[in-house]
Scaffold this active site. Sequence first.
Site, mmCIF file in Angstrom:
data_model
loop_
_atom_site.group_PDB
_atom_site.id
_atom_site.type_symbol
_atom_site.label_atom_id
_atom_site.label_comp_id
_atom_site.label_asym_id
_atom_site.label_seq_id
_atom_site.Cartn_x
_atom_site.Cartn_y
_atom_site.Cartn_z
ATOM 1 N N TYR A 21 1.067 -3.906 11.742
ATOM 2 C CA TYR A 21 0.961 -2.287 11.408
ATOM 3 C C TYR A 21 1.634 -1.863 12.820
ATOM 4 O O TYR A 21 2.444 -1.337 12.285
ATOM 5 C CB TYR A 21 -0.006 -1.480 11.810
ATOM 6 C CG TYR A 21 -1.061 -2.401 10.571
ATOM 7 C CD1 TYR A 21 -1.148 -3.765 10.656
ATOM 8 C CD2 TYR A 21 -1.940 -1.710 8.915
ATOM 9 C CE1 TYR A 21 -2.583 -5.000 9.144
ATOM 10 C CE2 TYR A 21 -2.034 -2.157 7.655
ATOM 11 C CZ TYR A 21 -2.601 -3.446 8.039
ATOM 12 O OH TYR A 21 -3.170 -4.595 6.696
ATOM 13 N N ASN A 48 -10.365 -2.253 2.318
ATOM 14 C CA ASN A 48 -10.088 -2.146 1.115
ATOM 15 C C ASN A 48 -11.774 -2.055 0.385
ATOM 16 O O ASN A 48 -12.481 -2.275 1.618
ATOM 17 C CB ASN A 48 -9.712 -4.166 0.995
ATOM 18 C CG ASN A 48 -8.597 -4.324 1.222
ATOM 19 O OD1 ASN A 48 -8.023 -3.009 1.365
ATOM 20 N ND2 ASN A 48 -7.339 -5.643 1.278
ATOM 21 N N HIS A 73 0.865 -0.894 -0.242
ATOM 22 C CA HIS A 73 0.100 0.054 -0.043
ATOM 23 C C HIS A 73 0.202 1.382 0.001
ATOM 24 O O HIS A 73 0.589 2.152 0.758
ATOM 25 C CB HIS A 73 -1.102 -0.433 1.337
ATOM 26 C CG HIS A 73 -1.605 -1.229 1.153
ATOM 27 N ND1 HIS A 73 -3.352 -0.708 0.925
ATOM 28 C CD2 HIS A 73 -2.131 -2.515 1.548
ATOM 29 C CE1 HIS A 73 -3.739 -1.803 0.922
ATOM 30 N NE2 HIS A 73 -3.382 -2.897 0.690
HETATM 31 C C1 HEM Z 1 -2.089 -10.906 7.592
HETATM 32 C C2 HEM Z 1 -2.733 -9.719 6.796
HETATM 33 C C3 HEM Z 1 -2.458 -8.764 6.134
HETATM 34 C C4 HEM Z 1 -0.563 -8.925 7.324
HETATM 35 C C5 HEM Z 1 0.040 -8.995 8.107
HETATM 36 C C6 HEM Z 1 -1.290 -7.109 6.764
HETATM 37 C C7 HEM Z 1 0.095 -6.111 6.337
HETATM 38 C C8 HEM Z 1 0.309 -4.501 6.682
HETATM 39 C C9 HEM Z 1 1.182 -3.962 6.510
HETATM 40 C C10 HEM Z 1 3.150 -4.426 7.253
HETATM 41 C C11 HEM Z 1 1.162 -2.610 5.700
HETATM 42 C C12 HEM Z 1 2.362 -1.216 5.814
HETATM 43 C C13 HEM Z 1 2.049 -0.910 7.283
HETATM 44 C C14 HEM Z 1 2.457 1.028 7.025
HETATM 45 O O1 HEM Z 1 3.819 0.805 7.260
HETATM 46 O O2 HEM Z 1 1.919 1.794 7.172
HETATM 47 C C15 HEM Z 1 -0.725 -2.550 5.313
HETATM 48 C C16 HEM Z 1 -1.002 -1.909 4.771
HETATM 49 C C17 HEM Z 1 -2.089 -1.938 4.668
HETATM 50 N N1 HEM Z 1 -3.550 -2.890 5.155
HETATM 51 FE FE1 HEM Z 1 -2.144 -4.596 5.457
HETATM 52 N N2 HEM Z 1 -1.867 -6.652 6.063
HETATM 53 C C18 HEM Z 1 -3.043 -7.541 5.700
HETATM 54 C C19 HEM Z 1 -3.937 -7.706 5.358
HETATM 55 C C20 HEM Z 1 -4.792 -6.895 5.265
HETATM 56 C C21 HEM Z 1 -5.958 -6.904 5.089
HETATM 57 C C22 HEM Z 1 -6.873 -8.223 5.182
HETATM 58 C C23 HEM Z 1 -6.414 -5.481 4.254
HETATM 59 C C24 HEM Z 1 -7.841 -5.092 4.594
HETATM 60 C C25 HEM Z 1 -9.228 -6.054 4.830
HETATM 61 C C26 HEM Z 1 -5.403 -4.777 4.384
HETATM 62 C C27 HEM Z 1 -5.906 -3.181 4.283
HETATM 63 C C28 HEM Z 1 -4.037 -2.748 4.593
HETATM 64 C C29 HEM Z 1 -4.262 -1.181 3.999
HETATM 65 C C30 HEM Z 1 -5.686 -0.132 3.723
HETATM 66 C C31 HEM Z 1 -3.016 -0.856 3.988
HETATM 67 C C32 HEM Z 1 -2.804 0.721 3.912
HETATM 68 C C33 HEM Z 1 -2.720 1.638 5.259
HETATM 69 C C34 HEM Z 1 -2.711 3.058 5.137
HETATM 70 O O3 HEM Z 1 -2.855 3.807 4.158
HETATM 71 O O4 HEM Z 1 -1.206 3.253 5.355
HETATM 72 N N3 HEM Z 1 -4.845 -5.576 5.211
HETATM 73 N N4 HEM Z 1 -0.705 -3.942 5.738
#
Ligand code: HEM
Length: 479
Positions: free
Chosen positions: A338, A128, A55
């Site tokens: 996160y 999402n 992202h």
């Molecule tokens: C085991 C599953 C998941 C892991 C380990 C994971 C991990 C991460 C990580 C490490 C980031 C970066 C955070 C940052 O540096 O700011 C991220 C961003 C993000 N993830 Fe996940 N994620 C997973 C599943 C999901 C799911 C299921 C969704 C939505 C339903 C999702 C939505 C997002 C969104 C929207 C961002 C961006 C947040 C922002 O706008 O700064 N992720 N994710």
Amino acid sequence: MADKPTLTTSAGNPIADNQNSLTAGERGPILMQDYQLLEKLAHQNRERIPERVVHAKGWGAHGTFTVTNDITKYTKAAIFSEVGKQTEMLSRFSTVAGESGAADAERDVRGFSMKFYTEEGNWDMVGNNTPVFFIRDPYKFPDFIHTQKRHPKTNLRSNTAQWDYWSQSPEALHQVMILMSDRGIPRGPQFMNGYGSHTYSFINADDERFWVKLHFKTQQGHDFFTNEESREEIGRTRETFQEALYGAIEDGNFPKWTLKIQVMPEEDAVKTPYNPFDLTKVWPHGDYPLIEVGEVELNRNAENYFQEIENAAYSPSNIVPGIGFSPDKVLQSRIFSYADAHRYRLGTHYEALPVNAPKCPVHHYHKDGAMRFFQNMPNPDAYYEPNSFGGPVEDPSRAEPPLKISGDADRYNHREGNDDYGQPRALYDLFDDDQKARLHASFAGSMAGVPSEIIERALGHLAQISPALADGIRGELDN
Ligand code: HEM
């Protein structure tokens, strides 16, 4: 000149010359004592922080959440306490796979993050634009993401890796169907829905727990690019979403979403034919109809994109009294990921950055580290706990009711006994002929260059969703 502020160093020392370096003679070398030059160059070297591992490319704006319907029988969360109540919030939308300079109009899932600054702390809704996800066990997240990112040798995205993984992970196909459908390339953040995707808890004032799914329905209508249009659009600009969102808000054309919820009584969780905590499944709306809650309106652009959007740190771990987690394994793992990512990307006290700081009092005993901008509250003697100096203490009345669901600790096989084809089939059956034709073409396009044995393995699964789907894709592949 008199009305302009004087340029200073970051320590506030006035700068006499911002044009000419200090040299020993007109043709001589620069002197070390030209500190302003050293500071200027040193700062430029530090203008980048690590981009998000996923992202990375994002767009966001400030806004307001307004309650339009009373749901206090389901939750005591202060944000929902009365109809008409308003809460400040911050959004960030994103693509998943591309780096921070990637083109916006690519086929990808879109992130949909909302930070609500409530009087009982920040509630982060990190969702999402899809109601389901590719995995149901967090063990698979790094593997799945590696298939979306660059190949270690070619440094190119790999259709082969993507389909090799998907063709061995049938639980991903529901999400893949949505990704390959018209919703795969929205025209801007305002033209897509948002979903919490996971099941969360709502807890009311009587300590009753309900399972909930969150839906943010676009009031602008769905609008999307076809594959051909997106190719043309990416030739025109890489910044489609930034232009669409920023421009709409500057024009006073504020994007809005209606928040709706599906509510499941706690006891139903053991009765539904599907696991209600399985992130690859939706809940039938016939069984759990949508209930209106309120409206999100985005109405203010950031003054400084880096400070307010790049610095924004969303985390599913940020919940408030009245909103809780669920046994969804993927959600459980995100509670770790996160905040850990933010400590690495932004620094220890990242919640103290203005855009992340709650708009309510914060009392904790975390001590030193980067961004220690704040004092010990209420006095400097109270820096450990328990203490005799009036420091903050826990409030047992905030405890959640115990979960009624539990079982033996084991590694339960997440691929056994699940129907991975029924819900994607129901979705496929909803598409009209034109939508199906575009879907088949998008699937086939994503298989370009993939070895035939992997394609055949994938088509075997897709035929179990619907023979017409597999035949339609095969027809496009043969073209
Ligand atoms: C085991 C599953 C998941 C892991 C380990 C994971 C991990 C991460 C990580 C490490 C980031 C970066 C955070 C940052 O540096 O700011 C991220 C961003 C993000 N993830 Fe996940 N994620 C997973 C599943 C999901 C799911 C299921 C969704 C939505 C339903 C999702 C939505 C997002 C969104 C929207 C961002 C961006 C947040 C922002 O706008 O700064 N992720 N994710």
